[in-house]
Motif scaffolding. Structure first.
Motif, PDB file in Angstrom:
ATOM      1  N   ALA A  95       0.925  -1.111   0.048  1.00 23.91           N
ATOM      2  CA  ALA A  95      -0.067   0.011   0.003  1.00 23.91           C
ATOM      3  C   ALA A  95       0.993   1.108   0.105  1.00 23.91           C
ATOM      4  N   ILE A  96       1.863   1.337   0.799  1.00 27.51           N
ATOM      5  CA  ILE A  96       2.636   2.569   0.880  1.00 27.51           C
ATOM      6  C   ILE A  96       3.344   2.899  -0.252  1.00 27.51           C
ATOM      7  N   GLU A  97       4.166   1.745  -0.684  1.00 30.30           N
ATOM      8  CA  GLU A  97       5.082   1.878  -1.943  1.00 30.30           C
ATOM      9  C   GLU A  97       4.328   2.317  -3.145  1.00 30.30           C
ATOM     10  N   ASN A  98       3.070   1.869  -3.525  1.00 29.99           N
ATOM     11  CA  ASN A  98       2.446   2.146  -4.517  1.00 29.99           C
ATOM     12  C   ASN A  98       1.429   3.244  -4.349  1.00 29.99           C
ATOM     13  N   LEU A  99       1.081   3.930  -3.063  1.00 28.62           N
ATOM     14  CA  LEU A  99       0.067   4.850  -2.590  1.00 28.62           C
ATOM     15  C   LEU A  99      -1.240   4.465  -3.113  1.00 28.62           C
ATOM     16  N   ALA A 100      -1.505   3.266  -2.772  1.00 34.47           N
ATOM     17  CA  ALA A 100      -2.619   2.560  -3.334  1.00 34.47           C
ATOM     18  C   ALA A 100      -3.420   2.026  -1.978  1.00 34.47           C
ATOM     19  N   TYR A 101      -4.829   2.003  -2.008  1.00 39.42           N
ATOM     20  CA  TYR A 101      -5.438   1.148  -1.103  1.00 39.42           C
ATOM     21  C   TYR A 101      -5.304  -0.372  -1.458  1.00 39.42           C
ATOM     22  N   VAL A 102      -5.129  -1.083  -0.323  1.00 39.36           N
ATOM     23  CA  VAL A 102      -5.012  -2.589  -0.564  1.00 39.36           C
ATOM     24  C   VAL A 102      -6.065  -3.138   0.254  1.00 39.36           C
ATOM     25  N   LEU A 103      -7.024  -4.321  -0.513  1.00 41.86           N
ATOM     26  CA  LEU A 103      -8.023  -4.840   0.244  1.00 41.86           C
ATOM     27  C   LEU A 103      -7.706  -6.335  -0.100  1.00 41.86           C
ATOM     28  N   ALA A 104      -7.605  -7.110   1.445  1.00 38.32           N
ATOM     29  CA  ALA A 104      -7.049  -8.339   1.225  1.00 38.32           C
ATOM     30  C   ALA A 104      -7.913  -9.251   2.145  1.00 38.32           C
ATOM     31  N   PRO A 105      -8.932  -9.970   1.315  1.00 35.89           N
ATOM     32  CA  PRO A 105      -9.750 -10.961   2.239  1.00 35.89           C
ATOM     33  C   PRO A 105      -8.792 -12.353   2.390  1.00 35.89           C
ATOM     34  N   ALA A 106      -9.047 -13.038   3.367  1.00 43.63           N
ATOM     35  CA  ALA A 106      -8.160 -14.290   3.682  1.00 43.63           C
ATOM     36  C   ALA A 106      -9.238 -15.565   4.084  1.00 43.63           C
ATOM     37  N   GLN A 107      -8.702 -16.450   3.947  1.00 45.00           N
ATOM     38  CA  GLN A 107      -9.008 -17.875   4.823  1.00 45.00           C
ATOM     39  C   GLN A 107      -8.615 -17.708   6.374  1.00 45.00           C
ATOM     40  N   GLY A 108      -9.285 -17.806   7.293  1.00 48.23           N
ATOM     41  CA  GLY A 108      -8.928 -17.649   8.520  1.00 48.23           C
ATOM     42  C   GLY A 108      -9.409 -18.498   9.429  1.00 48.23           C
ATOM     43  N   GLY A 109      -8.454 -19.734   9.721  1.00 50.86           N
ATOM     44  CA  GLY A 109      -9.043 -20.380  10.747  1.00 50.86           C
ATOM     45  C   GLY A 109      -8.556 -22.115  10.591  1.00 50.86           C
ATOM     46  N   LEU A 110      -9.164 -22.806  11.421  1.00 55.83           N
ATOM     47  CA  LEU A 110      -8.764 -24.242  11.272  1.00 55.83           C
ATOM     48  C   LEU A 110      -9.673 -25.076  10.401  1.00 55.83           C
ATOM     49  N   HIS A 111      -9.270 -25.465   9.468  1.00 50.72           N
ATOM     50  CA  HIS A 111     -10.127 -26.160   8.172  1.00 50.72           C
ATOM     51  C   HIS A 111     -10.370 -27.668   8.394  1.00 50.72           C
ATOM     52  N   GLU A 112     -11.489 -28.039   7.633  1.00 48.72           N
ATOM     53  CA  GLU A 112     -11.712 -29.465   7.947  1.00 48.72           C
ATOM     54  C   GLU A 112     -10.517 -30.338   7.523  1.00 48.72           C
ATOM     55  N   ASN A 113      -9.684 -30.245   6.676  1.00 53.34           N
ATOM     56  CA  ASN A 113      -8.509 -30.706   6.316  1.00 53.34           C
ATOM     57  C   ASN A 113      -7.303 -30.834   6.979  1.00 53.34           C
ATOM     58  N   GLY A 114      -7.408 -30.117   8.138  1.00 53.68           N
ATOM     59  CA  GLY A 114      -6.449 -29.989   9.274  1.00 53.68           C
ATOM     60  C   GLY A 114      -5.512 -28.747   8.971  1.00 53.68           C
ATOM     61  N   ARG A 115      -5.750 -28.160   7.909  1.00 54.39           N
ATOM     62  CA  ARG A 115      -4.621 -26.915   7.618  1.00 54.39           C
ATOM     63  C   ARG A 115      -5.301 -25.722   8.628  1.00 54.39           C
ATOM     64  N   ARG A 116      -4.524 -24.750   9.091  1.00 51.63           N
ATOM     65  CA  ARG A 116      -4.588 -23.775   9.695  1.00 51.63           C
ATOM     66  C   ARG A 116      -4.202 -22.583   8.960  1.00 51.63           C
TER      67      ARG A 116
END
Length: 271
Positions: free
Chosen positions: A201-222
């Motif tokens: 965001a800073i180096e490009n003087l732009a907004y950044v919108l970042a949706p993510a996966q967040g938690g413990l999943h059925e497959n065991g991945r966190r």
């Protein structure tokens, strides 16, 4: 313009993930968002890497694309569909693709993830290249907001975040907003996620919108989560640590213009 990053904890059943995505999209629309962005692999985090091949769709047709188009049309939203698997060159490969739909339900942009993640710390092993083929080119689109303003939006996915030249290229083409749908591992996210987002965001003087996966999943991945909206000065405007939710915030065109005028770093580049 109001925007929303939708955080999910996607599982191994496609229909259940689409139902959860629809619930969050409705929440974003009710909050007044004009653009809603789903996370990487919103439609499926399978038990095995190869599970995504079973739901891979040809570009332009398929239940996941139909879902995104229908939701955009019914909710009157611009939707960036996190990523979904699109058919690759062979049956054993797919593209990890972000598709953007306008409020009429038309697909207006496609970005195939360029940089494929590989990580091995002795305990965790990831290698996306086992089933994915890399994308070929960056992608921007122009979003016409309800107030008549236009926003130039650059697309990226997760591991791309570590390659600043991609975003610098977007900035050179006038990008105002950078999207980073992701599924960062808990290990790498804890170490670098916020730092990298704020840097882009800073180096490009732009907004950044970042949706993510967040938690413990059925497959065991966190996954790390911490979906967020960052402004062009590097300030985190909205964030959610873990669990499914809608991270909403507003883009301020006047603030963006003012910051770029006060610190015209993008004009000072020397190659």
């Amino acid at each position: 313009m109001k925007v929303a990053a939708l955080q999910m904890v996607s599982g191994t059943v496609l229909d259940a993930n689409l139902a959860e995505a629809r619930r969050l999209l409705e929440q974003a629309a009710a909050a007044g968002a004009e653009l809603a962005v789903l996370p990487e692999y919103f439609c499926l985090l399978g038990a095995r890497d190869t599970d995504k091949l079973a739901i891979a769709e040809p570009f332009g047709a398929g239940p996941i694309q139909d879902f995104l188009a229908r939701s955009a049309r019914e909710l009157g939203l611009w939707i960036a569909g996190g990523t979904l698997p699109l058919a690759g060159r062979g049956a054993d490969r797919a593209r990890n693709s972000c598709l953007v739909f306008d409020p009429r339900g038309r697909c207006v942009a496609r970005y195939d993830k360029i940089h494929l993640f590989r990580f091995d710390d002795g305990a965790q092993h990831f290698d996306e290249a086992r089933v994915l083929e890399r994308g070929d080119a960056p992608a921007l689109f122009t979003l016409a907001a309800r107030d008549g303003r236009t926003w130039r939006v650059g697309l990226s996915v997760c591991y791309d975040l570590r390659f600043p030249e991609l975003y610098r290229g977007y900035a050179a083409q006038g990008a105002d907003l950078l999207l980073v749908p992701s599924a960062f591992t808990h290990t790498t996210g804890q170490a670098h996620w916020e730092m990298l987002l704020r840097a882009r965001a800073i180096e490009n003087l732009a907004y950044v919108l970042a949706p993510a996966q967040g938690g413990l999943h059925e497959n065991g991945r966190r996954t790390w989560g911490h979906s967020m909206l960052v402004d062009p000065w590097g300030e985190v405007l909205a964030q959610q640590a873990e669990g499914a939710g809608c991270v909403a915030g507003a883009l301020d065109a006047q603030r963006l213009a003012r910051l770029r005028a006060q610190l015209p770093a993008l004009e000072h580049r020397r190659l």
